[in-house]
Design an enzyme around this catalytic site. Structure first.
Site, PDB file in Angstrom:
ATOM      1  CD  GLN A   1      -2.739   5.864  -3.368  1.00  0.00           C
ATOM      2  OE1 GLN A   1      -3.265   6.514  -4.364  1.00  0.00           O
ATOM      3  NE2 GLN A   1      -2.717   6.356  -2.342  1.00  0.00           N
TER       4      GLN A   1
ATOM      5  CB  SER B   1      -7.907  -0.215  -2.738  1.00  0.00           C
ATOM      6  OG  SER B   1      -7.192  -0.208  -1.544  1.00  0.00           O
TER       7      SER B   1
ATOM      8  CE1 TYR C   1      -4.669  -4.351   4.327  1.00  0.00           C
ATOM      9  CE2 TYR C   1      -2.438  -4.016   4.284  1.00  0.00           C
ATOM     10  CZ  TYR C   1      -3.242  -4.349   3.505  1.00  0.00           C
ATOM     11  OH  TYR C   1      -3.417  -4.773   2.063  1.00  0.00           O
TER      12      TYR C   1
ATOM     13  CG  ASP D   1      -4.577  -2.107  -2.992  1.00  0.00           C
ATOM     14  OD1 ASP D   1      -5.370  -3.269  -3.028  1.00  0.00           O
ATOM     15  OD2 ASP D   1      -4.754  -1.450  -2.001  1.00  0.00           O
TER      16      ASP D   1
ATOM     17  NE  ARG E   1      -4.415  -1.483   1.202  1.00  0.00           N
ATOM     18  CZ  ARG E   1      -5.677  -1.743   2.058  1.00  0.00           C
ATOM     19  NH1 ARG E   1      -5.757  -1.159   3.104  1.00  0.00           N
ATOM     20  NH2 ARG E   1      -6.434  -2.458   1.149  1.00  0.00           N
TER      21      ARG E   1
END
Length: 376
Positions: free
Chosen positions: A126, A132, A229, A129, A121
């Site tokens: 991004q 997400s 996280y 991912d 992350r």
């Protein structure tokens, strides 16, 4: 270079790892794309759409033959990859801890397994991912499922016959899924509150117009692990949180739980005793049910009722929005491969020292190489 797109064999999996949009982009990069016939049907992508984008259609064996990169949503069984050449990349969500035997099977095949859910992350990753992109849709769908199961309206309504009170929605766990759940419930007119063990999420909750519910005066606990996280909390924090949540739950109509800890069973957030304090007709959606569940009594793949409260434990929630989930997932894979595309080599190249490479590469040259798996 040849890219193969496989159909999914896992139960309840309706997504596909490439769309006509991403196939066209791969072709523009100079790759050839072979799609297993029917791979996109359940995600509303017809074989004709793939063909129009420049792909060839055929059997799985034909797709795998001489493929340099194999794309999938969930990791295929190693015995379904007959004919794959050593050194080929498998790019998918591989569930490394839950499917360790499969990872060993990929190593035995001599392929390079790349677990997209272990994408670091970091800012530049991004757009790659998958957690997400898929969690965003899961948070939205959780609210829609809850609204369908809830026997009352979400927004406040003032009518000539009287006023209908707004539903109270409580979101537990404010990651990507939780934030989208808050936003969706707010759009539907509910009164929304939320909680998380990470103190940094309080401002995010407030920015969406929801009320933060947080444990106060427990020093030294921020709940923030690596990569954004959550981490496991101390016994003192867990006790304080349980007391706070218990008093708040009894007044809620809908609860959505999203809490996950990578590599570990989902933390228990709601006990059977706490469920008993909720009024009959309330709804709880457990988005962590496939990893053990946040809610006592939740059953993966089922809707159960306890103390008059309905507990929704749908499996693979993003797949319930297959077309949109596939579009986002496919773009994640394209963004990853195109970011490492070497024009001279005519294919993607992963530098060994790169943070992304180190984060997602599970197997190489016939061996499991990821430190997290070797430690486990």
């Amino acid at each position: 270079m040849k890219i193969a797109v496989l159909s999914e064999a896992a139960p309840d999996e309706r997504r596909v790892s490439a769309t006509a949009e991403t196939v066209k982009k791969f072709v523009q990069l100079g790759a050839s794309v072979a799609v297993e016939a029917g791979a996109g049907r359940s995600a509303s992508v017809a074989d004709a759409d793939y063909a129009a984008a420049g792909a060839t259609l055929g059997s799985r064996a034909e797709a795998l033959a001489d493929a340099d990169v194999v794309l999938a949503v969930q990791g295929p069984a190693p015995d379904s990859l007959t004919g794959i050449k050593p050194g080929a990349w498998l790019v998918a969500g591989l569930n490394p801890f839950g499917e360790r035997a499969r990872v060993d099977g990929y190593a035995a095949l001599g392929i390079e397994a790349l677990a997209m859910e272990w994408m670091p992350r970091i800012t530049r990753a991004q757009s790659m991912d998958i957690l997400s992109s898929q969690s965003n849709l899961a948070g939205y769908k959780a609210v829609i499922d809850a609204a369908a199961a809830y026997g009352r309206a979400f927004p406040m309504m003032m009518t000539a016959a009287g006023t209908v009170s707004a539903a109270r929605v409580f979101v537990m766990g404010v990651g990507v899924a939780g934030l989208q759940a808050i936003a969706t419930a707010r759009r539907l007119g509910a009164q929304v509150s939320a909680t998380d063990v990470r103190s940094a999420t309080k401002e995010q909750i407030q920015s969406l117009g929801a009320k933060p519910i947080f444990v106060e005066n427990v020093a030294g606990i921020e709940g923030e692990g690596s990569g954004g996280y959550a981490t496991e909390m101390s016994p003192e924090y867990q006790k304080a949180q349980a007391e706070l949540v218990s008093s708040h739950l009894a007044r809620q109509d809908v609860v959505i739980t999203t809490a996950l800890i990578p590599g570990k069973p989902a933390p228990r957030l709601i006990s059977d005793a706490q469920l008993a304090t909720m009024r009959p007709g309330s709804v709880v959606v457990d988005l962590a049910v496939e990893q053990g569940g946040n809610v006592e009594g939740a059953v993966a793949g089922e809707v159960v009722e306890r103390h008059g409260v309905r507990i929704l434990g749908h499996r693979n929630v993003p797949s319930r929005l297959a077309a949109d989930a596939s579009a986002l997932f496919a773009r994640n894979l394209y963004n990853f491969l195109s970011a490492y595309w070497d024009k001279d080599a005519g294919r993607p190249v992963l530098p060994d020292e790169d943070e992304v490479t180190q984060g997602i590469r599970l197997t190489r040259a016939g061996a499991v190489v990821h430190p997290r798996l070797l430690q486990a």
